[in-house]
Enzyme design. Structure first.
Site, PDB file in Angstrom:
ATOM      1  N   SER A 168      36.738  -5.845  -9.003  1.00 46.85           N
ATOM      2  CA  SER A 168      37.822  -6.593  -8.379  1.00 46.85           C
ATOM      3  C   SER A 168      37.703  -8.073  -8.690  1.00 46.85           C
ATOM      4  O   SER A 168      36.610  -8.606  -8.878  1.00 46.85           O
ATOM      5  CB  SER A 168      37.800  -6.385  -6.864  1.00 46.85           C
ATOM      6  OG  SER A 168      36.883  -7.287  -6.276  1.00 46.85           O
ATOM      7  N   LYS A 169      38.861  -8.718  -8.730  1.00 48.61           N
ATOM      8  CA  LYS A 169      38.869 -10.137  -9.037  1.00 48.61           C
ATOM      9  C   LYS A 169      38.235 -10.919  -7.886  1.00 48.61           C
ATOM     10  O   LYS A 169      37.613 -11.948  -8.082  1.00 48.61           O
ATOM     11  CB  LYS A 169      40.314 -10.595  -9.240  1.00 48.61           C
ATOM     12  CG  LYS A 169      40.365 -11.987  -9.843  1.00 48.61           C
ATOM     13  CD  LYS A 169      41.760 -12.503  -9.973  1.00 48.61           C
ATOM     14  CE  LYS A 169      41.724 -13.949 -10.419  1.00 48.61           C
ATOM     15  NZ  LYS A 169      42.991 -14.615 -10.243  1.00 48.61           N
ATOM     16  N   ARG A 170      38.404 -10.382  -6.706  1.00 49.64           N
ATOM     17  CA  ARG A 170      37.859 -11.032  -5.522  1.00 49.64           C
ATOM     18  C   ARG A 170      36.341 -11.192  -5.627  1.00 49.64           C
ATOM     19  O   ARG A 170      35.778 -12.184  -5.219  1.00 49.64           O
ATOM     20  CB  ARG A 170      38.231 -10.200  -4.292  1.00 49.64           C
ATOM     21  CG  ARG A 170      38.443 -10.978  -3.039  1.00 49.64           C
ATOM     22  CD  ARG A 170      39.132 -10.124  -1.961  1.00 49.64           C
ATOM     23  NE  ARG A 170      38.924  -8.693  -2.136  1.00 49.64           N
ATOM     24  CZ  ARG A 170      37.839  -8.046  -1.754  1.00 49.64           C
ATOM     25  NH1 ARG A 170      36.835  -8.671  -1.188  1.00 49.64           N
ATOM     26  NH2 ARG A 170      37.742  -6.738  -1.944  1.00 49.64           N
ATOM     27  N   GLY A 206      34.830 -11.550  -8.260  1.00 46.57           N
ATOM     28  CA  GLY A 206      34.500 -12.430  -9.379  1.00 46.57           C
ATOM     29  C   GLY A 206      34.391 -11.743 -10.708  1.00 46.57           C
ATOM     30  O   GLY A 206      35.202 -11.981 -11.580  1.00 46.57           O
TER      31      GLY A 206
END
Ligand code: GLU
Length: 491
Positions: free
Chosen positions: A242-244, A246
Site C-alpha cells: 500500500s502507498k500508505r 510507503g
C-alpha cells in the site's frame, strides 16, 4: 522483433509494481534485441493527477531504465473512436443509452438478490438504425462490447497456461465512455496491436478481464501477443503493497537512501531466481538471463528487511569515493524541490538536516571525506541511517548525565576526562596517526585505572556524540577537529 511496454496510469507516483514490470520488460527486450516502450494510459480523467507523468519519467530515470518510444493515450482519442465504430459496424458492439439512475437501481437489485453486478443487456436489442438516430439526436450513450452467450472463452497466459471462462459470467463491458474516452479494455488492446507489442506483461488484476480482451482481438481479427500476468507482490502479511505504508512507491526508496541498482536487483528476485542461485547481480547480468517463461505465478512477499540487507551490501561494495558521490547526490535530491514537492513519508530527517549534512560534507577536504565514507559504509543499510549516527557532526548534542555516569561516579569520570583532555591538548600534530597513538594509550589507561576498556571510551563517546553509538571514536574525533572535540569534552 520483440517489443514490450509498460502502460502506467498516471496516478501520481511510480508504483513499485510498475517498476517491476518495467524491469522485466526492459530486460526481456534487451535479451531479444527488441524494444521497450512507455505508454501513458491517461484515459481515466477522474484519476488524473497533475505532475504524475513527470513523476513516472523521473522514477524511471533514477533507476536508469530507458525506453525507445512513448505514447500518450489522450492524444489518440480519434484512433479509439474509429475502432469502436468498427466494432459497431461489425455487430460486435452496441450503443447503450441506460441512465446512471437505471444502472444504479439495477446494481441495487442484484446486490439484494446476491448476484454479481452485471449489465442486463437492456440496450443490446435496440435496432442499429434506431440507435444511430438517437445518437445523432444528441442522446447520451456509451458503447458496450457484445459478449457471446453460452460459450466458453479460452485464454492463454505464458506462466499460468490455459484459463477457461464461461461467457455468461462476463459482462458486456463498456469500451467507450460518454465523454468520448475509451476504457482500458479497448484502448490497451488497440494500442498493443498498433504498437506491435509482442509480449504483454501486466498485473494479475487483469486476469478476470482477459476473456474480454481475447474477444476484442478476435473481433478485430488480430493476432494476439503473448500475455504474461505477473505474480502479485504482497507485503510480509500477504496484503497488497500500500502507498500508505510507503514502500509501494519507488520514490519512497529513493528518499530513504536506497541505491537504484539495489532496488532493481532486489525486485528482480520477486517470482524469479537466478539460474546459478546468485542473489547479487547487476541489471546487465539480469538482462542476459531473464526470460518471462521462468517467472513463477506464486505471489512473492516483499521482505523489506532483506531489501535493507541487500542495499547495505551494495553500499559496502561502493568505493569510498563513489560512496561520497552517491551520498552527496542523495542529499541534493532530498533538498531539491523535486523532493519537497512530493508526498511526505515518515522520515527522521527534517529538510534542514539534509542541508546541514551536505554543508558538513562540503566543508571536508577530499581525504577526510574518504575517511568519513570508510567509517560509515559498513554501518548503514541506507543513507537515511547516516544521520542518527553522525548527528553530532552537524548539530549540538545534549549530554545525557545518567548515561554519562552509567558505570563510574561523576568524580571518576571528571578525573578521567581531565587526563584525556590534557593528552589531547598535548597531542602535537592533529592527524589520524597521532590519534591512533592516543587510542592505544587510552586502552592502557584502562588497565592502570582497573577499568574495562569500554569504560574508558564510554564517557568520551557520550560527550562527543551525545550517544553511545557513533562511527569509530578516534576517526570521528579526527574528523570533528581538535577545537570542537575539546569543547565538547569540556562539557
Ligand atoms: N493502465 C493499466 C494499469 O495501470 C495498464 C495495464 C497493462 O499493463 O495493460 O493497470
Amino acid at each position: 522483433m520483440v517489443k514490450t511496454r509498460i502502460a502506467p496510469s498516471p496516478t501520481g507516483f511510480l508504483h513499485l509494481g510498475t517498476l517491476y514490470q518495467a524491469l522485466l520488460d526492459k530486460a526481456f527486450a534487451i535479451r531479444n534485441n527488441g524494444k521497450f516502450i512507455v505508454r501513458i494510459e491517461d484515459t481515466d480523467t477522474n484519476r488524473y493527477v497533475e505532475g504524475a507523468v513527470d513523476a513516472l519519467y523521473k522514477g524511471l530515470k533514477w533507476v536508469n531504465i530507458s525506453f525507445d518510444e512513448t505514447y500518450i493515450q489522450s492524444e489518440r482519442l480519434d484512433i479509439y473512436k474509429k475502432h469502436a465504430d468498427e466494432l459497431i459496424e461489425k455487430g460486435h458492439a452496441y450503443y447503450c443509452f441506460c441512465t446512471e439512475e437505471r444502472l444504479t437501481k439495477l446494481r441495487e437489485e442484484q446486490s439484494k438478490k446476491k448476484v454479481p453486478p452485471m449489465y442486463d443487456k437492456h440496450c443490446r436489442s435496440i435496432n442499429i438504425d434506431e440507435a444511430k438516430k438517437r445518437v445523432d439526436a444528441g442522446e447520451k450513450f456509451v458503447i458496450r462490447m457484445k459478449i457471446p452467450e453460452n460459450t466458453k472463452i479460452l485464454v492463454h497466459d505464458l506462466i499460468r497456461g490455459d484459463i477457461e471462462f464461461d461467457s455468461s459470467a462476463v459482462d458486456d463491458q463498456v469500451i467507450m465512455k460518454g465523454n468520448g474516452f475509451p476504457t482500458y479494455h479497448l484502448a490497451a488492446m488497440v494500442d498493443d496491436h498498433l504498437m506491435e507489442i509482442t509480449h504483454v506483461l501486466r498485473g494479475p488484476e487483469w486476469i478476470t478481464s482477459f476473456p474480454k480482451h481475447k474477444l476484442l482481438y478476435d473481433y478485430f481479427d488480430w493476432e494476439m501477443p503473448v500475455f504474461v500476468h505477473t505474480p502479485l507482490i504482497t507485503d510480509m502479511s500477504g496484503a497488497k503493497l500500500s502507498k500508505r505504508k510507503g514502500h509501494s512507491s519507488v520514490d519512497w526508496f529513493r528518499r530513504k537512501g536506497y541505491l537504484p541498482e539495489a532496488v532493481l536487483n532486489f525486485i528482480s528476485l520477486l517470482g524469479w531466481s537466478h539460474p546459478e542461485g546468485k542473489e547479487i547481480f547487476s541489471f546487465d547480468e539480469f538482462s542476459k538471463v531473464f526470460d518471462f517463461k521462468d517467472l513463477s505465478a506464486v505471489s512473492p512477499k516483499f521482505d523489506l528487511v532483506k531489501m535493507e540487507w541487500m542495499n547495505g551490501q551494495y553500499l559496502q561494495n561502493l568505493s569510498d569515493e563513489e560512496f561520497i558521490n552517491r551520498l552527496t547526490s542523495w542529499l541534493k535530491y532530498c533538498i531539491s524541490s523535486e523532493y519537497q514537492g512530493a508526498t511526505e513519508f515518515e522520515t527522521h530527517w527534517t529538510p534542514n538536516d539534509y542541508k546541514l549534512m551536505l554543508n558538513f560534507l562540503n566543508s571536508l577536504n577530499d581525504e577526510t571525506k574518504l575517511l568519513f565514507a570508510e567509517i560509515n559504509n559498513q554501518r548503514i543499510k541506507k543513507f537515511e541511517d547516516l544521520l542518527p549516527l553522525n548527528n553530532f557532526f552537524v548539530k549540538d548534542t545534549e549530554i545525557n548525565q545518567e548515561l554519562l555516569t552509567k558505570n563510574k561516579s561523576k568524580e571518576e569520570i571528571k578525573s578521567h576526562m581531565n587526563w584525556f583532555l590534557s593528552e589531547l591538548e598535548n597531542l602535537g600534530d592533529w592527524n589520524l596517526e597521532s590519534l591512533k597513538g592516543l587510542e592505544e594509550k587510552t586502552v592502557k589507561r584502562a588497565s592502570e585505572l582497573g577499568w574495562k576498556v569500554g569504560e574508558v571510551f564510554h564517557p568520551i563517546r557520550v560527550l562527543l556524540a551525545g550517544s553511545t553509538i557513533s562511527p569509530p571514536l578516534f576517526e570521528s574525533i579526527f574528523i570533528f577537529g581538535k577545537e570542537k572535540t575539546i569543547k565538547s569534552l569540556n562539557r
